[in-house]
Enzyme design. Sequence first.
Site, PDB file in Angstrom:
ATOM      1  N   ASP A 140       0.800  -1.222   0.000  1.00 48.00           N
ATOM      2  CA  ASP A 140       0.000   0.000   0.000  1.00 48.00           C
ATOM      3  C   ASP A 140       0.833   1.274   0.000  1.00 48.00           C
ATOM      4  O   ASP A 140       2.050   1.247   0.223  1.00 48.00           O
ATOM      5  CB  ASP A 140      -0.958   0.002   1.207  1.00 48.00           C
ATOM      6  CG  ASP A 140      -0.321  -0.569   2.477  1.00 48.00           C
ATOM      7  OD1 ASP A 140       0.910  -0.505   2.607  1.00 48.00           O
ATOM      8  OD2 ASP A 140      -1.055  -1.086   3.323  1.00 48.00           O
ATOM      9  N   ASN A 153      -7.634  -3.240  14.454  1.00 48.40           N
ATOM     10  CA  ASN A 153      -9.018  -3.471  14.029  1.00 48.40           C
ATOM     11  C   ASN A 153      -9.117  -4.650  13.064  1.00 48.40           C
ATOM     12  O   ASN A 153     -10.151  -4.869  12.447  1.00 48.40           O
ATOM     13  CB  ASN A 153      -9.604  -2.201  13.391  1.00 48.40           C
ATOM     14  CG  ASN A 153      -8.878  -1.804  12.109  1.00 48.40           C
ATOM     15  OD1 ASN A 153      -7.953  -2.491  11.659  1.00 48.40           O
ATOM     16  ND2 ASN A 153      -9.280  -0.697  11.511  1.00 48.40           N
ATOM     17  N   GLU A 197      -9.811  -2.259   5.201  1.00 41.97           N
ATOM     18  CA  GLU A 197     -10.405  -1.901   6.484  1.00 41.97           C
ATOM     19  C   GLU A 197     -11.690  -2.692   6.738  1.00 41.97           C
ATOM     20  O   GLU A 197     -12.375  -3.104   5.788  1.00 41.97           O
ATOM     21  CB  GLU A 197     -10.741  -0.404   6.486  1.00 41.97           C
ATOM     22  CG  GLU A 197      -9.511   0.497   6.437  1.00 41.97           C
ATOM     23  CD  GLU A 197      -8.807   0.644   7.778  1.00 41.97           C
ATOM     24  OE1 GLU A 197      -8.697  -0.348   8.531  1.00 41.97           O
ATOM     25  OE2 GLU A 197      -8.352   1.751   8.078  1.00 41.97           O
ATOM     26  N   HIS A 199      -7.343  -5.054  10.240  1.00 45.84           N
ATOM     27  CA  HIS A 199      -7.065  -4.811   8.819  1.00 45.84           C
ATOM     28  C   HIS A 199      -5.753  -5.466   8.391  1.00 45.84           C
ATOM     29  O   HIS A 199      -4.845  -5.671   9.195  1.00 45.84           O
ATOM     30  CB  HIS A 199      -7.085  -3.307   8.477  1.00 45.84           C
ATOM     31  CG  HIS A 199      -5.920  -2.505   8.954  1.00 45.84           C
ATOM     32  ND1 HIS A 199      -6.021  -1.192   9.366  1.00 45.84           N
ATOM     33  CD2 HIS A 199      -4.591  -2.798   9.071  1.00 45.84           C
ATOM     34  CE1 HIS A 199      -4.833  -0.743   9.699  1.00 45.84           C
ATOM     35  NE2 HIS A 199      -3.944  -1.694   9.532  1.00 45.84           N
TER      36      HIS A 199
END
Length: 238
Positions: free
Chosen positions: A67, A136, A143, A138
């Site tokens: 990314d 979380n 996400e 990811h």
Amino acid sequence: MKVIQKKDYEEISRTAAERILAMVQEKPSCVLGLATGSTPIRTYEFLAMACQQRRITFEKTCSINLDEYVGLGEADPQSYRFFMETHLFRHIDIKRENTHLPDGLAADLEAECRRYDSLYAQLSGVDLQLLGIGQNGHIGFNEPGAVLDANTHVALLSENTRAANSRNFSSLSEVPHRAITLGMGGILKARHILLLASGEQKKEAVQKALYGKVDPAVPASFLQLHPDVTVLCDFALT
Ligand code: F6R
């Protein structure tokens, strides 16, 4: 998924580096899928040491990163290209043209996503994908949500992720809201996946990813669908 519990971050990193070095040794022209963030930093230091001590060469190796932030170019110290240069590329003999990250400054972001997917296809597959995990759940910047994208896409970063990543910026307001990320389909195409997780703050996410339902609310849970995932962590899972 195979879970290997190590004593601490140092041992996770040493083991991850050994796996990567074994892959490069066995197949010098392999394709490494790389991640940024705090977690792989020590692994990259071990790789740099091995190369500087001439125990390995990356001359034929290619890399493709997960990314990049939208709006940040390679000269920006917060960009992931800058991170990779600083923590790995400039310390090893990999060829610049063999290292790939999305272009966060691309004028046409959709076209950049398609370019990245065709580049991925041309590389004929990632041999070993290194992953960190967000608190979380990811992976990459996929996400949690109601659905996940299979292809490379522009992701809207959650406030949780922006807050976690703000430690590398002078303030939260400077953290980009968007990033280009490889999609879940791309990540799952890798032949082997090595997920690193260090610190109790990652335990819940790893626990859900490994033993919970396969659920887009926990993107890393999709790794359960992959036949060859090794998790290196420094905490006990229950
Ligand atoms: C980075 C990436 C992210 C990180 C994750 C964990 O390229 O794709 O998914 O792996 O946010 O980050 P750290 O290691 O900083 O806790």
